[in-house]
Design a protein around this motif. Structure first.
Motif, PDB file in Angstrom:
ATOM      1  N   LEU A  99     109.423 -43.723  97.274  1.00  8.85           N
ATOM      2  CA  LEU A  99     110.719 -44.268  97.693  1.00  8.85           C
ATOM      3  C   LEU A  99     111.665 -44.585  96.538  1.00  8.85           C
ATOM      4  O   LEU A  99     112.853 -44.276  96.625  1.00  8.85           O
ATOM      5  CB  LEU A  99     110.513 -45.489  98.582  1.00  8.85           C
ATOM      6  CG  LEU A  99     111.707 -45.967  99.382  1.00  8.85           C
ATOM      7  CD1 LEU A  99     112.365 -44.833 100.165  1.00  8.85           C
ATOM      8  CD2 LEU A  99     111.307 -47.087 100.315  1.00  8.85           C
ATOM      9  N   GLN A 134     115.415 -43.046  96.419  1.00 10.51           N
ATOM     10  CA  GLN A 134     116.619 -43.866  96.340  1.00 10.51           C
ATOM     11  C   GLN A 134     117.481 -43.463  95.141  1.00 10.51           C
ATOM     12  O   GLN A 134     118.698 -43.519  95.210  1.00 10.51           O
ATOM     13  CB  GLN A 134     116.249 -45.348  96.266  1.00 10.51           C
ATOM     14  CG  GLN A 134     115.748 -45.871  97.599  1.00 10.51           C
ATOM     15  CD  GLN A 134     115.342 -47.326  97.514  1.00 10.51           C
ATOM     16  OE1 GLN A 134     114.351 -47.666  96.887  1.00 10.51           O
ATOM     17  NE2 GLN A 134     116.126 -48.179  98.152  1.00 10.51           N
ATOM     18  N   PRO A 170     118.987 -39.010  96.480  1.00 13.56           N
ATOM     19  CA  PRO A 170     118.900 -38.758  97.919  1.00 13.56           C
ATOM     20  C   PRO A 170     118.628 -37.294  98.280  1.00 13.56           C
ATOM     21  O   PRO A 170     118.150 -37.007  99.373  1.00 13.56           O
ATOM     22  CB  PRO A 170     120.276 -39.195  98.447  1.00 13.56           C
ATOM     23  CG  PRO A 170     120.794 -40.137  97.411  1.00 13.56           C
ATOM     24  CD  PRO A 170     120.232 -39.671  96.111  1.00 13.56           C
ATOM     25  N   LEU A 214     118.443 -47.465 103.554  1.00  8.44           N
ATOM     26  CA  LEU A 214     118.203 -47.443 102.107  1.00  8.44           C
ATOM     27  C   LEU A 214     119.005 -46.353 101.420  1.00  8.44           C
ATOM     28  O   LEU A 214     119.630 -46.589 100.392  1.00  8.44           O
ATOM     29  CB  LEU A 214     116.710 -47.241 101.831  1.00  8.44           C
ATOM     30  CG  LEU A 214     115.780 -48.291 102.424  1.00  8.44           C
ATOM     31  CD1 LEU A 214     114.332 -47.918 102.171  1.00  8.44           C
ATOM     32  CD2 LEU A 214     116.101 -49.671 101.850  1.00  8.44           C
ATOM     33  N   VAL A 215     118.966 -45.143 101.964  1.00  9.68           N
ATOM     34  CA  VAL A 215     119.662 -44.012 101.347  1.00  9.68           C
ATOM     35  C   VAL A 215     119.841 -42.930 102.414  1.00  9.68           C
ATOM     36  O   VAL A 215     119.047 -42.824 103.350  1.00  9.68           O
ATOM     37  CB  VAL A 215     118.890 -43.495 100.108  1.00  9.68           C
ATOM     38  CG1 VAL A 215     117.549 -42.913 100.479  1.00  9.68           C
ATOM     39  CG2 VAL A 215     119.710 -42.528  99.296  1.00  9.68           C
TER      40      VAL A 215
END
Length: 150
Positions: free
Chosen positions: A91, A95, A98, A143-144
């Motif tokens: 992750l 982030q 993307p 988050l993204v």
């Protein structure tokens, strides 16, 4: 090979010592790098701490966008090709970039050839708030997001 009185020869001792040292070095490297890729020798830090009874529990999630429709995209081999734990491990890299969501969107599209391709894929977290150890509310935090170009 003939053993003398139950004793190992120098070559046998040397390769056993080398194998042992290699195993220990791999275990230590996995611990310091926090690399779950070397399972079962990795850090396994997901089991190392408890959860605050008045804290939060988070779990990664994916949401796809197709036109005006938002879909919850499951993790797994038959969907996006990775499990949730594998995704959560990567992750921070997702982030930071993307575009790393693109292969997941493509894998989902390949697994569902009868449907139009996704226009976007969002990495998110389901956050469950705890009060005295019991769930007291949930929310989805974006988050993204990756969007298909052209």
């Amino acid at each position: 090979m003939q053993l003398n009185g139950g004793q190992l020869g120098p070559i046998s001792r040397a390769w056993r010592l080398l194998a042992t040292l290699l195993g220990i070095m791999t275990l230590l490297a996995a611990q310091f790098m926090h690399a779950n890729d070397l399972f079962p020798l990795g850090a396994l830090d997901q089991f190392a701490t408890g959860t605050d009874p008045d804290g939060e529990v988070t779990a990664a999630c994916l949401q796809g966008q197709r036109g005006q429709e938002t879909l919850d995209i499951p993790f797994g081999r038959d969907s996006v090709g990775v499990r949730r734990a594998e995704f959560e491990n990567q992750l921070p890299a997702v982030q930071a970039d993307p575009a790393l969501l693109r292969p997941l969107a493509e894998a989902y599209d390949e697994a569902h050839p009868d449907l139009p391709p996704l226009d976007a894929l969002t990495a998110c977290e389901h956050v469950t708030h705890l009060r005295h150890g019991a769930p007291s509310g949930t929310e989805v935090v974006t988050l993204v997001r990756w969007e298909r170009q052209g």
